[in-house]
Design a protein around this motif. Structure first.
Motif, PDB file in Angstrom:
ATOM      1  N   ILE A  70       1.037  -1.152   0.099  1.00  8.46           N
ATOM      2  CA  ILE A  70      -0.215  -0.015  -0.071  1.00  8.46           C
ATOM      3  C   ILE A  70       0.868   1.272   0.218  1.00  8.46           C
ATOM      4  O   ILE A  70       2.050   1.253   0.601  1.00  8.46           O
ATOM      5  CB  ILE A  70      -0.949  -0.004   1.077  1.00  8.46           C
ATOM      6  N   SER A  71       0.556   2.110  -0.747  1.00  7.64           N
ATOM      7  CA  SER A  71       1.459   3.582  -0.681  1.00  7.64           C
ATOM      8  C   SER A  71       0.353   4.638  -0.862  1.00  7.64           C
ATOM      9  O   SER A  71      -0.845   4.445  -1.166  1.00  7.64           O
ATOM     10  CB  SER A  71       2.111   3.471  -2.074  1.00  7.64           C
ATOM     11  N   ARG A  72       0.875   5.874  -0.669  1.00  8.04           N
ATOM     12  CA  ARG A  72      -0.040   6.985  -0.847  1.00  8.04           C
ATOM     13  C   ARG A  72       0.684   8.181  -1.529  1.00  8.04           C
ATOM     14  O   ARG A  72       1.870   8.377  -1.224  1.00  8.04           O
ATOM     15  CB  ARG A  72      -0.603   7.412   0.630  1.00  8.04           C
ATOM     16  N   ASP A  73      -0.143   9.033  -2.406  1.00  8.43           N
ATOM     17  CA  ASP A  73       0.464  10.161  -2.834  1.00  8.43           C
ATOM     18  C   ASP A  73      -0.447  11.511  -2.375  1.00  8.43           C
ATOM     19  O   ASP A  73      -1.676  11.529  -2.538  1.00  8.43           O
ATOM     20  CB  ASP A  73       0.019  10.135  -4.339  1.00  8.43           C
ATOM     21  N   ASN A  74       0.229  11.876  -1.232  1.00  4.36           N
ATOM     22  CA  ASN A  74      -0.626  13.191  -0.431  1.00  4.36           C
ATOM     23  C   ASN A  74      -0.924  13.971  -1.360  1.00  4.36           C
ATOM     24  O   ASN A  74      -2.083  14.805  -0.965  1.00  4.36           O
ATOM     25  CB  ASN A  74       0.524  13.588   0.820  1.00  4.36           C
ATOM     26  N   ALA A  75      -0.067  14.415  -2.123  1.00  6.08           N
ATOM     27  CA  ALA A  75      -0.502  15.578  -3.149  1.00  6.08           C
ATOM     28  C   ALA A  75      -1.837  15.394  -3.794  1.00  6.08           C
ATOM     29  O   ALA A  75      -2.649  16.341  -4.052  1.00  6.08           O
ATOM     30  CB  ALA A  75       0.449  15.910  -3.841  1.00  6.08           C
ATOM     31  N   LYS A  76      -2.069  14.130  -4.121  1.00  6.94           N
ATOM     32  CA  LYS A  76      -3.497  13.641  -4.846  1.00  6.94           C
ATOM     33  C   LYS A  76      -4.373  12.959  -4.070  1.00  6.94           C
ATOM     34  O   LYS A  76      -5.328  12.532  -4.661  1.00  6.94           O
ATOM     35  CB  LYS A  76      -3.009  12.700  -6.111  1.00  6.94           C
ATOM     36  N   ASN A  77      -4.199  13.060  -2.729  1.00  2.29           N
ATOM     37  CA  ASN A  77      -5.176  12.477  -1.979  1.00  2.29           C
ATOM     38  C   ASN A  77      -5.440  11.062  -2.421  1.00  2.29           C
ATOM     39  O   ASN A  77      -6.656  10.613  -2.506  1.00  2.29           O
ATOM     40  CB  ASN A  77      -6.458  13.306  -1.623  1.00  2.29           C
ATOM     41  N   THR A  78      -4.477  10.300  -2.783  1.00  3.15           N
ATOM     42  CA  THR A  78      -4.751   8.952  -3.487  1.00  3.15           C
ATOM     43  C   THR A  78      -4.075   7.855  -2.827  1.00  3.15           C
ATOM     44  O   THR A  78      -2.885   7.921  -2.489  1.00  3.15           O
ATOM     45  CB  THR A  78      -4.291   9.167  -4.922  1.00  3.15           C
ATOM     46  N   VAL A  79      -4.716   6.740  -2.618  1.00  6.93           N
ATOM     47  CA  VAL A  79      -4.022   5.551  -2.085  1.00  6.93           C
ATOM     48  C   VAL A  79      -4.115   4.582  -3.104  1.00  6.93           C
ATOM     49  O   VAL A  79      -4.954   4.442  -3.922  1.00  6.93           O
ATOM     50  CB  VAL A  79      -4.929   4.996  -0.794  1.00  6.93           C
ATOM     51  N   TYR A  80      -2.954   3.625  -3.064  1.00  7.72           N
ATOM     52  CA  TYR A  80      -2.824   2.692  -4.015  1.00  7.72           C
ATOM     53  C   TYR A  80      -2.562   1.321  -3.503  1.00  7.72           C
ATOM     54  O   TYR A  80      -2.035   1.218  -2.355  1.00  7.72           O
ATOM     55  CB  TYR A  80      -1.527   2.979  -5.001  1.00  7.72           C
ATOM     56  N   LEU A  81      -2.949   0.360  -4.047  1.00  6.77           N
ATOM     57  CA  LEU A  81      -2.650  -0.983  -3.514  1.00  6.77           C
ATOM     58  C   LEU A  81      -2.033  -1.989  -4.777  1.00  6.77           C
ATOM     59  O   LEU A  81      -2.811  -2.288  -5.774  1.00  6.77           O
ATOM     60  CB  LEU A  81      -3.844  -1.745  -3.177  1.00  6.77           C
ATOM     61  N   GLN A  82      -0.613  -2.257  -4.675  1.00  7.38           N
ATOM     62  CA  GLN A  82      -0.080  -2.953  -5.845  1.00  7.38           C
ATOM     63  C   GLN A  82      -0.213  -4.310  -5.060  1.00  7.38           C
ATOM     64  O   GLN A  82       0.219  -4.887  -3.973  1.00  7.38           O
ATOM     65  CB  GLN A  82       1.297  -2.671  -5.985  1.00  7.38           C
ATOM     66  N   MET A  83      -0.809  -5.201  -6.038  1.00  2.95           N
ATOM     67  CA  MET A  83      -1.016  -6.825  -5.637  1.00  2.95           C
ATOM     68  C   MET A  83      -0.179  -7.729  -6.605  1.00  2.95           C
ATOM     69  O   MET A  83      -0.455  -7.481  -7.642  1.00  2.95           O
ATOM     70  CB  MET A  83      -2.535  -7.018  -5.703  1.00  2.95           C
ATOM     71  N   ASN A  84       0.733  -8.513  -6.113  1.00  4.85           N
ATOM     72  CA  ASN A  84       1.880  -9.229  -6.652  1.00  4.85           C
ATOM     73  C   ASN A  84       1.234 -10.622  -6.394  1.00  4.85           C
ATOM     74  O   ASN A  84       0.451 -10.968  -5.415  1.00  4.85           O
ATOM     75  CB  ASN A  84       3.051  -8.854  -6.727  1.00  4.85           C
ATOM     76  N   SER A  85       1.553 -11.664  -7.086  1.00  2.98           N
ATOM     77  CA  SER A  85       1.462 -12.938  -7.006  1.00  2.98           C
ATOM     78  C   SER A  85       0.048 -13.452  -6.411  1.00  2.98           C
ATOM     79  O   SER A  85      -0.125 -14.025  -5.257  1.00  2.98           O
ATOM     80  CB  SER A  85       2.608 -13.343  -5.676  1.00  2.98           C
ATOM     81  N   LEU A  86      -0.865 -12.822  -7.115  1.00  2.57           N
ATOM     82  CA  LEU A  86      -2.220 -13.069  -6.838  1.00  2.57           C
ATOM     83  C   LEU A  86      -2.490 -14.435  -6.740  1.00  2.57           C
ATOM     84  O   LEU A  86      -1.974 -15.366  -7.513  1.00  2.57           O
ATOM     85  CB  LEU A  86      -3.055 -12.213  -7.588  1.00  2.57           C
ATOM     86  N   LYS A  87      -3.492 -14.808  -5.782  1.00 10.84           N
ATOM     87  CA  LYS A  87      -4.040 -16.137  -5.565  1.00 10.84           C
ATOM     88  C   LYS A  87      -5.563 -16.472  -6.003  1.00 10.84           C
ATOM     89  O   LYS A  87      -6.075 -15.104  -5.808  1.00 10.84           O
ATOM     90  CB  LYS A  87      -3.674 -16.734  -4.335  1.00 10.84           C
ATOM     91  N   PRO A  88      -6.008 -17.122  -6.238  1.00 14.18           N
ATOM     92  CA  PRO A  88      -7.570 -17.295  -6.165  1.00 14.18           C
ATOM     93  C   PRO A  88      -8.191 -17.025  -5.037  1.00 14.18           C
ATOM     94  O   PRO A  88      -9.224 -16.337  -5.289  1.00 14.18           O
ATOM     95  CB  PRO A  88      -7.635 -18.880  -6.473  1.00 14.18           C
ATOM     96  N   GLU A  89      -7.666 -16.978  -3.969  1.00 16.13           N
ATOM     97  CA  GLU A  89      -8.261 -16.723  -2.588  1.00 16.13           C
ATOM     98  C   GLU A  89      -8.269 -15.156  -2.520  1.00 16.13           C
ATOM     99  O   GLU A  89      -8.896 -14.715  -1.456  1.00 16.13           O
ATOM    100  CB  GLU A  89      -7.747 -17.375  -1.503  1.00 16.13           C
ATOM    101  N   ASP A  90      -7.619 -14.600  -3.353  1.00 15.38           N
ATOM    102  CA  ASP A  90      -7.622 -13.169  -2.953  1.00 15.38           C
ATOM    103  C   ASP A  90      -8.838 -12.577  -3.949  1.00 15.38           C
ATOM    104  O   ASP A  90      -9.089 -11.295  -3.848  1.00 15.38           O
ATOM    105  CB  ASP A  90      -6.171 -12.418  -4.067  1.00 15.38           C
ATOM    106  N   THR A  91      -9.735 -13.471  -4.508  1.00 17.02           N
ATOM    107  CA  THR A  91     -10.763 -13.069  -5.253  1.00 17.02           C
ATOM    108  C   THR A  91     -12.006 -12.327  -4.151  1.00 17.02           C
ATOM    109  O   THR A  91     -12.257 -12.949  -3.482  1.00 17.02           O
ATOM    110  CB  THR A  91     -11.604 -13.995  -5.998  1.00 17.02           C
ATOM    111  N   ALA A  92     -12.501 -11.067  -4.582  1.00 15.67           N
ATOM    112  CA  ALA A  92     -13.282 -10.508  -3.633  1.00 15.67           C
ATOM    113  C   ALA A  92     -13.601  -9.104  -4.261  1.00 15.67           C
ATOM    114  O   ALA A  92     -12.966  -8.674  -5.233  1.00 15.67           O
ATOM    115  CB  ALA A  92     -12.550 -10.088  -2.494  1.00 15.67           C
TER     116      ALA A  92
END
Length: 120
Positions: A70-92
């Motif tokens: 998880i990361s955040r760009d304060n200037a843009k009031n934006t939060v990111y979630l980089q998801m790697n090595s995804l698994k079927p149980e991450d489905t949601a």
């Protein structure tokens, strides 16, 4: 009027990657206390995936540690979630949460949710 606009969901094969983003607007004079991502799979309760607080400290669910960032760009009031090595149980359905502070009061806002589907 606070609005959260999410993007980046989709379908991917196991082992793949996706990046979610959530942009907050209408915050006005309030301070962002924390931003985070939650998810809810069918028939299950919503769970916290990752969160980042004002100091920059991050927290992750044990199931995603080492795979999600998880990361955040304060200037843009934006939060990111980089998801790697995804698994079927991450489905949601993944939803963004922003907690705003105004004095001693706290306000929680939620995005509309974005579907993430991981196939085996």
């Amino acid at each position: 009027q606070v609005q959260l606009v999410e993007s980046g969901g989709g379908s991917v094969q196991a082992g793949g990657s996706l990046t979610l983003s959530c942009a907050a607007s209408g915050i006005a004079f309030r301070r962002i206390d924390a931003m985070g991502w939650y998810r809810q799979a069918p028939g299950q309760q919503r769970e916290m995936v990752a969160a980042i607080i004002g100091s920059g400290e991050t927290n992750y669910a044990d199931s995603v540690k080492g795979r999600f960032t998880i990361s955040r760009d304060n200037a843009k009031n934006t939060v990111y979630l980089q998801m790697n090595s995804l698994k079927p149980e991450d489905t949601a359905v993944y939803s963004c949460n922003v907690r705003l502070a105004a004095g001693i009061l706290r306000y929680d806002y939620w995005g509309q949710g974005t579907q993430v589907t991981v196939s085996s």
